[in-house]
Design an enzyme around this catalytic site. Structure first.
Site, PDB file in Angstrom:
ATOM      1  N   ARG A   1       0.646  -0.793   0.067  1.00 50.98           N
ATOM      2  CA  ARG A   1      -0.051   0.252   0.408  1.00 50.98           C
ATOM      3  C   ARG A   1       0.797   1.297   0.300  1.00 50.98           C
ATOM      4  NH1 ARG A   1      -3.271  -2.672  -2.292  1.00 50.98           N
ATOM      5  NH2 ARG A   1      -5.112  -2.703  -1.410  1.00 50.98           N
TER       6      ARG A   1
ATOM      7  N   GLU B   1      -3.589   7.988  -5.048  1.00 46.85           N
ATOM      8  CA  GLU B   1      -3.764   7.092  -6.757  1.00 46.85           C
ATOM      9  C   GLU B   1      -5.323   7.661  -7.089  1.00 46.85           C
ATOM     10  OE1 GLU B   1      -3.418   2.976  -5.310  1.00 46.85           O
ATOM     11  OE2 GLU B   1      -1.551   2.924  -4.985  1.00 46.85           O
TER      12      GLU B   1
ATOM     13  N   HIS C   1      -1.015   0.559  -9.493  1.00 45.85           N
ATOM     14  CA  HIS C   1      -1.720  -0.333  -8.864  1.00 45.85           C
ATOM     15  C   HIS C   1      -2.302  -1.519  -9.997  1.00 45.85           C
ATOM     16  CE1 HIS C   1      -3.621  -0.791  -4.935  1.00 45.85           C
ATOM     17  NE2 HIS C   1      -3.625  -1.365  -5.280  1.00 45.85           N
TER      18      HIS C   1
HETATM   19  P1  NAD Z   1      -2.073 -10.744   4.935  1.00 47.11           P
HETATM   20  O1  NAD Z   1      -2.609 -10.479   5.571  1.00 47.11           O
HETATM   21  O2  NAD Z   1      -1.892 -12.471   4.676  1.00 47.11           O
HETATM   22  O3  NAD Z   1      -1.030 -11.034   4.878  1.00 47.11           O
HETATM   23  C1  NAD Z   1       0.191  -9.550   5.534  1.00 47.11           C
HETATM   24  C2  NAD Z   1       1.087  -9.994   6.855  1.00 47.11           C
HETATM   25  O4  NAD Z   1       1.496  -8.735   6.967  1.00 47.11           O
HETATM   26  C3  NAD Z   1       0.399 -10.558   7.812  1.00 47.11           C
HETATM   27  O5  NAD Z   1       0.920 -12.002   8.393  1.00 47.11           O
HETATM   28  C4  NAD Z   1       0.816 -10.215   9.038  1.00 47.11           C
HETATM   29  O6  NAD Z   1       0.792 -10.561  10.367  1.00 47.11           O
HETATM   30  C5  NAD Z   1       1.786  -8.884   8.813  1.00 47.11           C
HETATM   31  N1  NAD Z   1       2.020  -7.820   9.287  1.00 47.11           N
HETATM   32  C6  NAD Z   1       0.917  -7.159   9.917  1.00 47.11           C
HETATM   33  N2  NAD Z   1       2.109  -6.187  10.313  1.00 47.11           N
HETATM   34  C7  NAD Z   1       3.110  -6.401  10.526  1.00 47.11           C
HETATM   35  C8  NAD Z   1       4.042  -5.313  10.290  1.00 47.11           C
HETATM   36  N3  NAD Z   1       4.067  -4.014  11.531  1.00 47.11           N
HETATM   37  N4  NAD Z   1       5.443  -5.782  10.254  1.00 47.11           N
HETATM   38  C9  NAD Z   1       5.377  -6.628  10.085  1.00 47.11           C
HETATM   39  N5  NAD Z   1       4.251  -7.284   9.187  1.00 47.11           N
HETATM   40  C10 NAD Z   1       3.312  -7.151   9.720  1.00 47.11           C
HETATM   41  O7  NAD Z   1      -1.994  -9.661   3.919  1.00 47.11           O
HETATM   42  P2  NAD Z   1      -1.726 -10.237   1.503  1.00 47.11           P
HETATM   43  O8  NAD Z   1      -2.763 -10.257   0.533  1.00 47.11           O
HETATM   44  O9  NAD Z   1      -0.298 -11.254   1.545  1.00 47.11           O
HETATM   45  O10 NAD Z   1      -1.563  -9.120   1.122  1.00 47.11           O
HETATM   46  C11 NAD Z   1      -0.265  -8.103   1.771  1.00 47.11           C
HETATM   47  C12 NAD Z   1      -0.691  -6.465   1.280  1.00 47.11           C
HETATM   48  O11 NAD Z   1      -0.427  -6.819  -0.485  1.00 47.11           O
HETATM   49  C13 NAD Z   1      -1.616  -5.596   1.575  1.00 47.11           C
HETATM   50  O12 NAD Z   1      -1.787  -4.213   2.090  1.00 47.11           O
HETATM   51  C14 NAD Z   1      -2.239  -5.755   0.420  1.00 47.11           C
HETATM   52  O13 NAD Z   1      -3.887  -4.883   0.471  1.00 47.11           O
HETATM   53  C15 NAD Z   1      -1.787  -5.472  -0.776  1.00 47.11           C
HETATM   54  N6  NAD Z   1      -2.259  -6.551  -2.279  1.00 47.11           N
HETATM   55  C16 NAD Z   1      -1.887  -5.346  -3.065  1.00 47.11           C
HETATM   56  C17 NAD Z   1      -2.021  -5.708  -4.419  1.00 47.11           C
HETATM   57  C18 NAD Z   1      -2.124  -5.013  -5.945  1.00 47.11           C
HETATM   58  O14 NAD Z   1      -2.066  -4.815  -6.655  1.00 47.11           O
HETATM   59  N7  NAD Z   1      -0.870  -4.515  -5.235  1.00 47.11           N
HETATM   60  C19 NAD Z   1      -3.161  -7.274  -4.522  1.00 47.11           C
HETATM   61  C20 NAD Z   1      -2.970  -7.175  -3.765  1.00 47.11           C
HETATM   62  C21 NAD Z   1      -2.377  -7.372  -1.865  1.00 47.11           C
END
Ligand code: NAD
Length: 310
Positions: free
Chosen positions: A237, A266, A285
């Site tokens: 994000r 964005e 994105h």
């Molecule tokens: P997820 O919830 O499966 O994993 C996120 C992980 O981050 C969790 O394991 C959590 O424990 C960890 N976390 C939380 N706070 C933390 C911190 N301070 N330090 C380290 N780790 C921490 O989520 P995901 O499905 O793996 O998605 C990850 C990110 O990718 C999200 O922000 C999501 O919005 C983004 N995303 C972006 C796109 C894109 O098109 N760019 C697509 C999908 C997801």
């Protein structure tokens, strides 16, 4: 039963919804998000509302969702939805968990290889007859390099599997995942502190939600503490890295390259700030958006909404 879809959804999944609830029950307009008045009117008498990441489901729009029982999110981040307010109104919010993870993980591996090798952006010079062979002969291979993941959830773990398959050594930081969790051993990843990832990784990729704890996590100081020449990738994000600090570090040469798919604002407004940054990939994105992921995300949400409305 009425369903409003305010952003792009794969046509086959829309067809599934039309078959289930009848053609007149589905109001699908991929551009509805851009017409707030029409959107508020459309959601007023619908039972389910399906959005991607641009529709801001909060405040007046949420208040207009009088009968809505379920909100389907064509993606995973929920920062465009006021989830506590939805829950308070008894509305279920369903993200497409995992459905676009592979698209993001492949984006990370693709950009990591491209930025480390730094040799694929020579087309204009080759066409111009410059043959910049010497300049491009010090690109770095991927195997043996250290991939540092911040966040070891769904996408972090998939990225780790792909990186391991390429022969990378993978380390990750995730304070919510105990060192005893089977994922570490199953995938062959070493849990480390944030500081260790920062100083040891050749490629750092962010996979965390935007929270108070992650806002500005990669600020100028942390970027300066990265291994000289390392590469930074953000598909999570906007707001988690300091964009001005990335520009400065790339121009200085301390940061070896960067790939950013998400931004504080964005769409990213037109700006000269990023011009002349070496070894930089900016994308709008789309890391999680691929032909296959669109189909998976849309069919998962269509099925979940049908189930929720039973
Ligand atoms: P997820 O919830 O499966 O994993 C996120 C992980 O981050 C969790 O394991 C959590 O424990 C960890 N976390 C939380 N706070 C933390 C911190 N301070 N330090 C380290 N780790 C921490 O989520 P995901 O499905 O793996 O998605 C990850 C990110 O990718 C999200 O922000 C999501 O919005 C983004 N995303 C972006 C796109 C894109 O098109 N760019 C697509 C999908 C997801």
């Amino acid at each position: 039963m009425r369903i409003v879809i305010s952003e792009f959804m794969d046509e086959a999944a829309v067809h599934t919804l039309r078959q289930r609830f009848g053609p007149d029950a589905i109001h699908y307009d991929a551009n509805l998000v851009d017409n707030p008045a029409a959107l508020a009117a459309a959601v007023a008498d619908c039972d389910a509302f399906i959005v991607r990441n641009r529709t801001q489901v909060r405040g007046a729009l949420l208040a207009a969702c009088g009968k809505v029982k379920v909100i389907g999110r064509l993606g995973v981040g929920l920062d465009n939805i006021d989830v506590p307010a939805c829950e308070a109104r008894g509305i279920r919010v369903i993200p497409a968990t995992g459905a676009n993870a592979l698209a993001v993980a492949e984006y990370v591996i693709g950009t990591a290889m491209l930025l480390r090798r730094a040799s694929y952006l020579s087309t204009a010079e080759v066409i111009a007859g410059k043959w910049p062979r010497n300049k491009l002969s010090a690109g770095r291979e991927t195997a043996g390099a250290v991939m540092g993941l911040i966040g070891f959830g769904s996408i972090g773990q998939l990225t780790a599997r792909l990186a391991r398959a390429l022969g990378m050594h993978v380390i990750a930081y995730d304070p919510a995942l105990p060192a005893t969790h089977t994922a570490w051993q199953d995938i062959g990843v070493q849990p480390k502190t944030l500081e260790q990832i920062t100083t040891e990784a050749d490629v750092i990729s962010l996979h965390v939600p935007l929270l108070d704890a992650t806002r500005n996590l990669f600020d100028a100081n942390r970027i300066a503490a990265m291994k000289p020449g390392a590469v930074l990738i953000n598909t999570s994000r906007g707001g988690i890295i300091d964009e001005a600090a990335v520009v400065a570090a790339l121009k200085l040469g301390s940061l070896g390259g960067a790939a950013l798919d998400v931004f504080t604002q964005e769409p990213l407004p037109a700006t000269a700030d990023w011009a002349d940054c070496p070894n930089l990939v900016l994308t709008p994105h789309i890391a999680g958006v691929s032909f296959e992921a669109n189909i998976r995300v849309s069919s998962m949400i269509a099925a979940a909404v049908i189930d929720a409305l039973k």
